[in-house]
Design an enzyme around this catalytic site. Structure first.
Site, PDB file in Angstrom:
ATOM      1  N   SER A  63     -17.496 123.817-117.532  1.00 28.46           N
ATOM      2  CA  SER A  63     -18.307 124.243-118.813  1.00 28.46           C
ATOM      3  C   SER A  63     -18.422 125.467-118.702  1.00 28.46           C
ATOM      4  O   SER A  63     -18.586 126.097-119.615  1.00 28.46           O
ATOM      5  CB  SER A  63     -18.790 123.043-119.441  1.00 28.46           C
ATOM      6  OG  SER A  63     -18.776 122.105-120.082  1.00 28.46           O
ATOM      7  N   LYS A  66     -16.180 128.380-120.509  1.00 27.43           N
ATOM      8  CA  LYS A  66     -17.071 128.135-122.468  1.00 27.43           C
ATOM      9  C   LYS A  66     -17.262 129.805-122.258  1.00 27.43           C
ATOM     10  O   LYS A  66     -17.903 130.416-123.257  1.00 27.43           O
ATOM     11  CB  LYS A  66     -17.970 127.194-122.301  1.00 27.43           C
ATOM     12  CG  LYS A  66     -17.399 125.570-122.126  1.00 27.43           C
ATOM     13  CD  LYS A  66     -18.904 124.713-122.249  1.00 27.43           C
ATOM     14  CE  LYS A  66     -18.460 123.135-122.568  1.00 27.43           C
ATOM     15  NZ  LYS A  66     -19.406 121.906-122.551  1.00 27.43           N
ATOM     16  N   TYR A 188      -9.008 123.079-125.285  1.00 23.27           N
ATOM     17  CA  TYR A 188      -9.624 123.037-124.188  1.00 23.27           C
ATOM     18  C   TYR A 188     -10.118 122.208-123.283  1.00 23.27           C
ATOM     19  O   TYR A 188     -10.787 123.261-121.849  1.00 23.27           O
ATOM     20  CB  TYR A 188     -10.792 121.732-124.867  1.00 23.27           C
ATOM     21  CG  TYR A 188     -12.265 121.851-124.938  1.00 23.27           C
ATOM     22  CD1 TYR A 188     -13.445 123.059-124.915  1.00 23.27           C
ATOM     23  CD2 TYR A 188     -12.602 120.560-124.030  1.00 23.27           C
ATOM     24  CE1 TYR A 188     -14.909 122.380-124.155  1.00 23.27           C
ATOM     25  CE2 TYR A 188     -13.830 119.859-123.795  1.00 23.27           C
ATOM     26  CZ  TYR A 188     -15.121 121.034-124.138  1.00 23.27           C
ATOM     27  OH  TYR A 188     -16.455 120.758-123.398  1.00 23.27           O
ATOM     28  N   TYR A 240     -27.546 123.122-120.304  1.00 21.36           N
ATOM     29  CA  TYR A 240     -28.281 122.131-121.173  1.00 21.36           C
ATOM     30  C   TYR A 240     -29.331 121.597-121.339  1.00 21.36           C
ATOM     31  O   TYR A 240     -30.128 122.378-121.621  1.00 21.36           O
ATOM     32  CB  TYR A 240     -27.188 120.616-120.814  1.00 21.36           C
ATOM     33  CG  TYR A 240     -26.228 121.179-120.821  1.00 21.36           C
ATOM     34  CD1 TYR A 240     -24.924 121.606-121.965  1.00 21.36           C
ATOM     35  CD2 TYR A 240     -25.251 120.812-119.968  1.00 21.36           C
ATOM     36  CE1 TYR A 240     -23.678 122.733-121.729  1.00 21.36           C
ATOM     37  CE2 TYR A 240     -23.866 121.475-119.080  1.00 21.36           C
ATOM     38  CZ  TYR A 240     -23.483 121.638-120.472  1.00 21.36           C
ATOM     39  OH  TYR A 240     -22.032 122.750-120.255  1.00 21.36           O
ATOM     40  N   VAL A 258     -19.666 120.140-114.485  1.00 24.99           N
ATOM     41  CA  VAL A 258     -19.506 119.349-114.344  1.00 24.99           C
ATOM     42  C   VAL A 258     -18.333 119.323-113.008  1.00 24.99           C
ATOM     43  O   VAL A 258     -18.771 117.845-112.132  1.00 24.99           O
ATOM     44  CB  VAL A 258     -19.181 118.359-115.122  1.00 24.99           C
ATOM     45  CG1 VAL A 258     -20.277 117.651-115.616  1.00 24.99           C
ATOM     46  CG2 VAL A 258     -17.479 118.380-115.055  1.00 24.99           C
TER      47      VAL A 258
HETATM   48  N1  GLN Z   1     -14.470 119.272-119.579  1.00 26.86           N
HETATM   49  C1  GLN Z   1     -15.999 118.918-119.456  1.00 26.86           C
HETATM   50  C2  GLN Z   1     -16.629 118.104-120.802  1.00 26.86           C
HETATM   51  O1  GLN Z   1     -16.151 118.112-121.952  1.00 26.86           O
HETATM   52  C3  GLN Z   1     -17.140 119.791-119.104  1.00 26.86           C
HETATM   53  C4  GLN Z   1     -18.460 118.989-119.292  1.00 26.86           C
HETATM   54  C5  GLN Z   1     -18.946 120.372-118.546  1.00 26.86           C
HETATM   55  O2  GLN Z   1     -18.644 120.558-117.954  1.00 26.86           O
HETATM   56  N2  GLN Z   1     -20.202 119.729-118.579  1.00 26.86           N
HETATM   57  O3  GLN Z   1     -17.213 116.740-120.623  1.00 26.86           O
END
Ligand code: GLN
Length: 304
Positions: A63, A66, A188, A240, A258
């Site tokens: 993520s 992003k 994505y 988050y 993650v």
């Molecule tokens: N690719 C992961 C997902 O969509 C990214 C989530 C993350 O890093 N928090 O679940």
């Protein structure tokens, strides 16, 4: 301030605390990583690089990408982007679908999965070859060809995509999704599967510590005004349902993934990337957050 000494001290203290968490396994390929790895890289605004531990090992940035996709899309749409995605913390897990119905298909922010899917959809509308253009963009930010898309991680997430696919269909039902769902999900998963090391990741965030100007790309990436906004969204939404706690304990704009990475910026001073795969129950790296907390404690300053 001797940054090398500082991060070595932080590294040592975190290692002595023996913190444990759990490696992400909902994307099976992520669970194959050695959980004990831990690295820190700090890059100052003169371009000096300081590193300790496993800072040269590439890892799945997930993520954190992003922030890069938001940076590509923001100048193309400017404030119109905010008619498709809000800038409010969600207080919910990154993959939550609950608020999307109450908010009529407008995700709370660009960093929860629903919001990031809208950003990737917007990116697909403006860039012809989205995956290679995202890679090129991050390479440019880091000042070298460092981006690899880990195809095993990409396919692994694609094979366990029920939640993100549901989010995309839900967005489409509210007409907040323009392109083909399969195409956008592929883009994505590909940007989430980017592997980089802490040095290159910190370099790719350097412009956010420098009012939008990248010393590695030698150009303005975002206007000063847009860079401040991206930092504000990172501070309020980057972790988050742990964003408040990160602001309280660390006090810097940052973004987690993650894969166990965290990238953060100390405006006008440095950018930093910390990586260790074991996560807490909110999906954020236990050691990376602790390391950044110790770092701003030792520096006696943060954003505040
Ligand atoms: N690719 C992961 C997902 O969509 C990214 C989530 C993350 O890093 N928090 O679940």
């Amino acid at each position: 301030m001797d940054y090398q000494e500082l991060i070595e001290e932080v590294y040592q203290e975190v290692q002595e605390e023996n913190l444990r968490g759990k490696v992400a396994n909902y994307i099976p390929e992520l669970a194959t990583v050695d959980p004990h790895q831990f690295g820190i890289a700090l890059v100052d605004l003169k371009g000096n690089v300081y590193g300790v531990g496993d800072y040269q090992n590439p890892f799945s940035i997930q993520s954190i990408s992003k922030v890069h996709t938001l940076t590509m899309v923001f100048p193309k749409f400017d404030t119109q982007l905010w008619s498709r995605v809000n800038v409010e913390p969600s207080g919910n897990p990154f993959n939550s679908i609950a608020q999307l119905e109450y908010e009529k298909g407008i995700p709370r922010n660009p960093f929860i999965n629903a919001g990031a899917l809208v950003i990737t959809d917007a990116l697909c509308s403006k860039f012809e070859k989205p995956v290679s253009q995202i890679s090129d963009f991050i390479n440019e930010l880091a000042g070298e060809n460092c981006v690899e898309i880990n195809q095993a991680v990409m396919k692994s997430e694609k094979n366990h995509a029920a939640r993100n696919t549901a989010l995309a269909y839900f967005l489409k039902s509210y007409k907040n999704f323009d392109n083909s769902i399969d195409e956008v999900l592929d883009v994505y998963f590909s940007h989430c599967a980017i592997a980089m090391n802490c040095v290159d990741l910190a370099k790719s965030f350097s412009f956010l510590a420098n009012d939008g100007y990248s010393i590695f790309a030698n150009k303005e990436i975002l206007t000063e005004s847009h860079a401040r906004r991206v930092n504000a969204i990172m501070l309020t939404c980057g972790f988050y349902d742990e964003a408040g706690e990160f602001a309280y304990r660390v006090g810097l704009p940052g973004k987690s993934g993650v894969g166990g990475g965290v990238a953060a910026v100390m405006p006008h001073k440095f950018s930093i990337a910390v990586w260790s795969p074991e996560l807490n129950e909110k999906g954020n790296s236990v050691k990376a957050i602790r390391a950044l907390e110790l770092l701003t404690n030792k520096l006696s300053f943060s954003l505040f």
